[in-house]
Design a protein around this motif. Structure first.
Motif, PDB file in Angstrom:
ATOM      1  N   GLY A 145       0.812  -1.212   0.000  1.00 16.42           N
ATOM      2  CA  GLY A 145       0.000   0.000   0.000  1.00 16.42           C
ATOM      3  C   GLY A 145       0.839   1.252   0.000  1.00 16.42           C
ATOM      4  O   GLY A 145       0.549   2.224  -0.725  1.00 16.42           O
ATOM      5  N   ILE A 146       1.904   1.256   0.793  1.00 16.96           N
ATOM      6  CA  ILE A 146       2.790   2.420   0.846  1.00 16.96           C
ATOM      7  C   ILE A 146       3.477   2.617  -0.493  1.00 16.96           C
ATOM      8  O   ILE A 146       3.582   3.743  -1.000  1.00 16.96           O
ATOM      9  N   GLY A 147       3.947   1.532  -1.085  1.00 18.63           N
ATOM     10  CA  GLY A 147       4.606   1.623  -2.383  1.00 18.63           C
ATOM     11  C   GLY A 147       3.671   2.168  -3.448  1.00 18.63           C
ATOM     12  O   GLY A 147       4.078   2.972  -4.288  1.00 18.63           O
ATOM     13  N   PHE A 148       2.413   1.734  -3.378  1.00 18.85           N
ATOM     14  CA  PHE A 148       1.436   2.256  -4.339  1.00 18.85           C
ATOM     15  C   PHE A 148       1.270   3.764  -4.157  1.00 18.85           C
ATOM     16  O   PHE A 148       1.218   4.524  -5.136  1.00 18.85           O
ATOM     17  N   GLY A 149       1.203   4.219  -2.899  1.00 16.88           N
ATOM     18  CA  GLY A 149       1.057   5.642  -2.628  1.00 16.88           C
ATOM     19  C   GLY A 149       2.261   6.453  -3.067  1.00 16.88           C
ATOM     20  O   GLY A 149       2.134   7.632  -3.435  1.00 16.88           O
ATOM     21  N   LEU A 150       3.436   5.847  -3.028  1.00 13.66           N
ATOM     22  CA  LEU A 150       4.660   6.538  -3.424  1.00 13.66           C
ATOM     23  C   LEU A 150       4.909   6.455  -4.926  1.00 13.66           C
ATOM     24  O   LEU A 150       5.866   7.039  -5.435  1.00 13.66           O
ATOM     25  N   GLY A 151       4.065   5.710  -5.633  1.00 17.42           N
ATOM     26  CA  GLY A 151       4.246   5.564  -7.072  1.00 17.42           C
ATOM     27  C   GLY A 151       5.294   4.550  -7.456  1.00 17.42           C
ATOM     28  O   GLY A 151       5.809   4.561  -8.582  1.00 17.42           O
ATOM     29  N   MET A 152       5.615   3.642  -6.522  1.00 13.67           N
ATOM     30  CA  MET A 152       6.596   2.606  -6.795  1.00 13.67           C
ATOM     31  C   MET A 152       5.958   1.441  -7.562  1.00 13.67           C
ATOM     32  O   MET A 152       4.768   1.196  -7.455  1.00 13.67           O
ATOM     33  N   SER A 153       6.776   0.733  -8.328  1.00 17.82           N
ATOM     34  CA  SER A 153       6.295  -0.428  -9.069  1.00 17.82           C
ATOM     35  C   SER A 153       5.807  -1.500  -8.106  1.00 17.82           C
ATOM     36  O   SER A 153       6.560  -1.939  -7.222  1.00 17.82           O
ATOM     37  N   PRO A 154       4.564  -1.976  -8.229  1.00 17.97           N
ATOM     38  CA  PRO A 154       4.073  -3.049  -7.360  1.00 17.97           C
ATOM     39  C   PRO A 154       4.906  -4.324  -7.475  1.00 17.97           C
ATOM     40  O   PRO A 154       5.126  -5.009  -6.472  1.00 17.97           O
ATOM     41  N   ALA A 155       5.384  -4.646  -8.681  1.00 18.06           N
ATOM     42  CA  ALA A 155       6.190  -5.854  -8.871  1.00 18.06           C
ATOM     43  C   ALA A 155       7.518  -5.734  -8.128  1.00 18.06           C
ATOM     44  O   ALA A 155       7.970  -6.686  -7.479  1.00 18.06           O
ATOM     45  N   MET A 156       8.157  -4.552  -8.223  1.00 13.16           N
ATOM     46  CA  MET A 156       9.418  -4.347  -7.513  1.00 13.16           C
ATOM     47  C   MET A 156       9.206  -4.353  -6.005  1.00 13.16           C
ATOM     48  O   MET A 156      10.027  -4.910  -5.256  1.00 13.16           O
ATOM     49  N   THR A 157       8.109  -3.744  -5.566  1.00  8.02           N
ATOM     50  CA  THR A 157       7.815  -3.729  -4.135  1.00  8.02           C
ATOM     51  C   THR A 157       7.618  -5.144  -3.613  1.00  8.02           C
ATOM     52  O   THR A 157       8.173  -5.523  -2.575  1.00  8.02           O
ATOM     53  N   ALA A 158       6.838  -5.947  -4.333  1.00  7.14           N
ATOM     54  CA  ALA A 158       6.623  -7.337  -3.928  1.00  7.14           C
ATOM     55  C   ALA A 158       7.932  -8.111  -3.926  1.00  7.14           C
ATOM     56  O   ALA A 158       8.190  -8.920  -3.029  1.00  7.14           O
ATOM     57  N   GLY A 159       8.780  -7.869  -4.927  1.00  6.85           N
ATOM     58  CA  GLY A 159      10.071  -8.543  -4.980  1.00  6.85           C
ATOM     59  C   GLY A 159      10.943  -8.203  -3.792  1.00  6.85           C
ATOM     60  O   GLY A 159      11.641  -9.062  -3.241  1.00  6.85           O
ATOM     61  N   ALA A 160      10.914  -6.928  -3.366  1.00  7.46           N
ATOM     62  CA  ALA A 160      11.691  -6.510  -2.195  1.00  7.46           C
ATOM     63  C   ALA A 160      11.147  -7.158  -0.930  1.00  7.46           C
ATOM     64  O   ALA A 160      11.915  -7.582  -0.051  1.00  7.46           O
ATOM     65  N   ILE A 161       9.825  -7.241  -0.826  1.00  5.15           N
ATOM     66  CA  ILE A 161       9.200  -7.882   0.336  1.00  5.15           C
ATOM     67  C   ILE A 161       9.626  -9.345   0.426  1.00  5.15           C
ATOM     68  O   ILE A 161      10.044  -9.831   1.483  1.00  5.15           O
ATOM     69  N   LEU A 162       9.539 -10.050  -0.701  1.00  4.90           N
ATOM     70  CA  LEU A 162       9.900 -11.467  -0.714  1.00  4.90           C
ATOM     71  C   LEU A 162      11.377 -11.674  -0.402  1.00  4.90           C
ATOM     72  O   LEU A 162      11.743 -12.590   0.343  1.00  4.90           O
ATOM     73  N   SER A 163      12.217 -10.825  -0.965  1.00  6.76           N
ATOM     74  CA  SER A 163      13.664 -10.974  -0.754  1.00  6.76           C
ATOM     75  C   SER A 163      14.009 -10.855   0.715  1.00  6.76           C
ATOM     76  O   SER A 163      14.791 -11.652   1.260  1.00  6.76           O
ATOM     77  N   GLY A 164      13.419  -9.870   1.389  1.00  8.15           N
ATOM     78  CA  GLY A 164      13.684  -9.699   2.814  1.00  8.15           C
ATOM     79  C   GLY A 164      13.059 -10.798   3.647  1.00  8.15           C
ATOM     80  O   GLY A 164      13.701 -11.347   4.554  1.00  8.15           O
ATOM     81  N   ALA A 165      11.817 -11.152   3.332  1.00  5.03           N
ATOM     82  CA  ALA A 165      11.108 -12.157   4.120  1.00  5.03           C
ATOM     83  C   ALA A 165      11.776 -13.524   4.033  1.00  5.03           C
ATOM     84  O   ALA A 165      11.913 -14.228   5.035  1.00  5.03           O
ATOM     85  N   TYR A 166      12.212 -13.899   2.822  1.00  4.75           N
ATOM     86  CA  TYR A 166      12.824 -15.220   2.661  1.00  4.75           C
ATOM     87  C   TYR A 166      14.265 -15.257   3.156  1.00  4.75           C
ATOM     88  O   TYR A 166      14.758 -16.314   3.561  1.00  4.75           O
ATOM     89  N   PHE A 167      14.938 -14.101   3.141  1.00  3.56           N
ATOM     90  CA  PHE A 167      16.265 -14.050   3.768  1.00  3.56           C
ATOM     91  C   PHE A 167      16.136 -14.372   5.248  1.00  3.56           C
ATOM     92  O   PHE A 167      16.884 -15.198   5.794  1.00  3.56           O
ATOM     93  N   GLY A 168      15.187 -13.703   5.923  1.00  4.54           N
ATOM     94  CA  GLY A 168      14.995 -13.950   7.347  1.00  4.54           C
ATOM     95  C   GLY A 168      14.540 -15.365   7.629  1.00  4.54           C
ATOM     96  O   GLY A 168      15.019 -16.012   8.569  1.00  4.54           O
ATOM     97  N   ASP A 169      13.623 -15.873   6.802  1.00  5.36           N
ATOM     98  CA  ASP A 169      13.129 -17.236   6.976  1.00  5.36           C
ATOM     99  C   ASP A 169      14.255 -18.247   6.802  1.00  5.36           C
ATOM    100  O   ASP A 169      14.344 -19.246   7.526  1.00  5.36           O
TER     101      ASP A 169
END
Length: 493
Positions: A145-169
């Motif tokens: 939601g924040i990325g959408f408000g900032l005009g960021m690419s949803p695909a890139m935002t999701a990719g960043a989320i996954l990269s961080g989440a799976y690193f921690g996992d």
């Protein structure tokens, strides 16, 4: 259980072993993809198929039953750790440890470094909780939601989320997969984490650099609406009208666990030490944290009291209140029973397949493709990806290849951590890249984006298996059975 001797069991033919695997794959595919149910009962169908095939091969029931118990025994340490981790998460949330980690993580968020911040914050959250799903379902939803408000690419935002989440996992000693992979390979979780550290750190560094470049091209300056981030942070901090007393000292318990890992303290006492330190600090800093609440949340998971829920309704938007409860109402022994029960059922299957040599005949065919340690690691990672696609469940992509190749690694003189690193480096992370895998389905529905759209930007998930192979090719992460560097002349594919 008393020892039993083999009686009339014969060596299976390849087609017989493949029938068992086909039944398992079919049951999982129908159950998970068509009926959208959890994998436990479909996996048990596979256990039944393996047992029936064993009887067809001439094995008696007492042998089959003992093989299941032997399989379960190999994963008991992992199950015990998962139970203790459930206690730890419930205790750390009650004590304000996890809220403090999330709060300080949110404070580093800035639009100019949005993607890097998303990776870092999701990494912190996933490391603290040991769950990529929990991170994506909470912080991930907010960041989309924040990325959408900032005009960021949803695909890139999701990719960043996954990269961080799976690193921690992948790296958290609290994660179920981080405990499951070494259990399948025959090593301990601390040795497993240490073995993964270098290739994972290199991959993570490359990911941060690439997302930094992406952020520079996406963000063009100007003011950004950070109200949702600030609202979430305020809801955490009692000094700003929130629920928990946030304090830097509450970051000490995860540091204690990390130091314990570095000092090679075994997993169970190391994690227990984190529980003790977290509980003690919680009783100092949180007015509602006491021995009774630790006992309660340790088994049932953390739950907000009526006063906190009333504060949410009065001061927070419905979306922020939902995110708060979804993120922090977790942990507890009972919430870990999903993973524990899945591990037990999967090991029943693996125990039968191993004892009756059904895995052996399949491996004998596959290992012809592996001409050395490098080839074996590549074959292992390929099998993990294949398992994620055909038996679409993350746990199974670790369990089945782990049991298939464990003995072959030993025969080749490779340390079990080489196998566990391959399992984690391919089985855990590539599950998010398969649209019909349980992980891919969860992410797609949770973040409201198609797998094919975000997959190219899930950098950590598809780079990790490749870089892990690169480190094996160079011999850097190849270790012999004594934990010493594998001889270079033996490290050729």
């Amino acid at each position: 259980m008393s020892e039993t001797k083999k009686t009339n069991g014969r060596m299976p033919k390849l087609w017989e072993a493949l029938i068992t695997l086909a039944v398992l794959i079919l049951a999982l595919a129908v159950g998970i993809m068509y009926y959208e149910v959890d994998p436990h009962v479909p996996m048990f169908v596979g256990v039944c198929a393996a047992a029936l095939m064993a009887m067809h091969l001439g094995y008696k029931w007492d042998e089959i039953e003992k093989s299941m118990m032997d399989g379960i025994y190999k994963a008991l340490q992992s199950c015990c750790i998962l139970i203790i981790v459930g206690i730890l998460i419930g205790t750390w949330i009650d004590a304000g440890v996890v809220p403090s980690m999330v709060y300080y993580g949110l404070k580093i968020l800035h639009p100019a470094i949005f993607f890097i911040a998303v990776v870092l914050i999701c990494s912190i959250t996933s490391l603290a909780t040991g769950t990529s799903w929990g991170t994506m379902g909470t912080m991930g939803v907010a960041f989309m939601g924040i990325g959408f408000g900032l005009g960021m690419s949803p695909a890139m935002t999701a990719g960043a989320i996954l990269s961080g989440a799976y690193f921690g996992d992948k790296m958290s000693p609290l994660s179920d997969t981080t405990n499951l992979a070494p259990a399948m390979a025959g090593t301990d979780v601390m040795s497993h984490v240490k073995a993964m550290l270098l290739p994972t750190a290199v991959t993570y560094g490359i990911v941060l650099v690439i997302f930094g470049i992406m952020g520079a091209t996406q963000y063009h300056g100007g003011d950004a609406d950070m109200s949702r981030v600030n609202e979430f942070a305020m809801a955490l901090n009692a000094a700003e009208g929130g629920v928990f007393n946030i304090n830097p000292i509450l970051l000490l318990p995860p540091v204690v666990v990390i130091v314990a890992v570095a000092m090679k303290v075994p997993a169970i006492p190391g994690i227990t030490l984190g529980i003790v330190v977290g509980g003690a600090l919680g009783m100092i800093f949180q007015p509602n944290c006491n021995l009774g609440s630790i006992f309660n949340f340790g088994i049932n998971g953390y739950e907000f009291n009526d006063a906190a829920l009333a504060m949410f309704e009065a001061n927070l938007t419905e979306e922020t209140a939902y995110t708060m409860t979804r993120l922090l109402e977790s942990g507890g022994i009972l919430n870990m029973m999903f993973s524990v029960s899945m591990t037990i059922i999967a090991m029943m299957f693996g125990g039968i397949m191993e004892y009756t040599h059904q895995l052996e005949v399949v491996v004998d065919q596959l290992k012809k493709l592996a001409k050395g340690p490098v080839g074996l690691v590549v074959l292992t990672e390929g099998t993990c990806v294949f398992s994620n696609a055909t038996m679409p469940e993350q746990y199974i992509s670790i369990v089945v290849p782990g049991r298939m190749y464990a003995e072959e690694y030993r025969k080749m003189g490779l340390h079990p951590t080489v196998l566990s690193s391959a399992l984690e480096g391919a089985g855990t992370v590539t599950s998010a890249l398969i649209p019909w895998n349980t992980c891919g389905t969860f992410i797609s529905s949770t973040l409201d984006i198609e797998v094919a759209t975000y997959a190219p930007f899930a950098l950590f998930n598809w780079m990790m298996p490749l870089i892990n192979i690169l480190f094996v090719v160079t011999g850097i992460t190849l270790k012999d059975l004594d934990g010493k560097p594998f001889k270079k002349q033996k490290a050729k594919a």
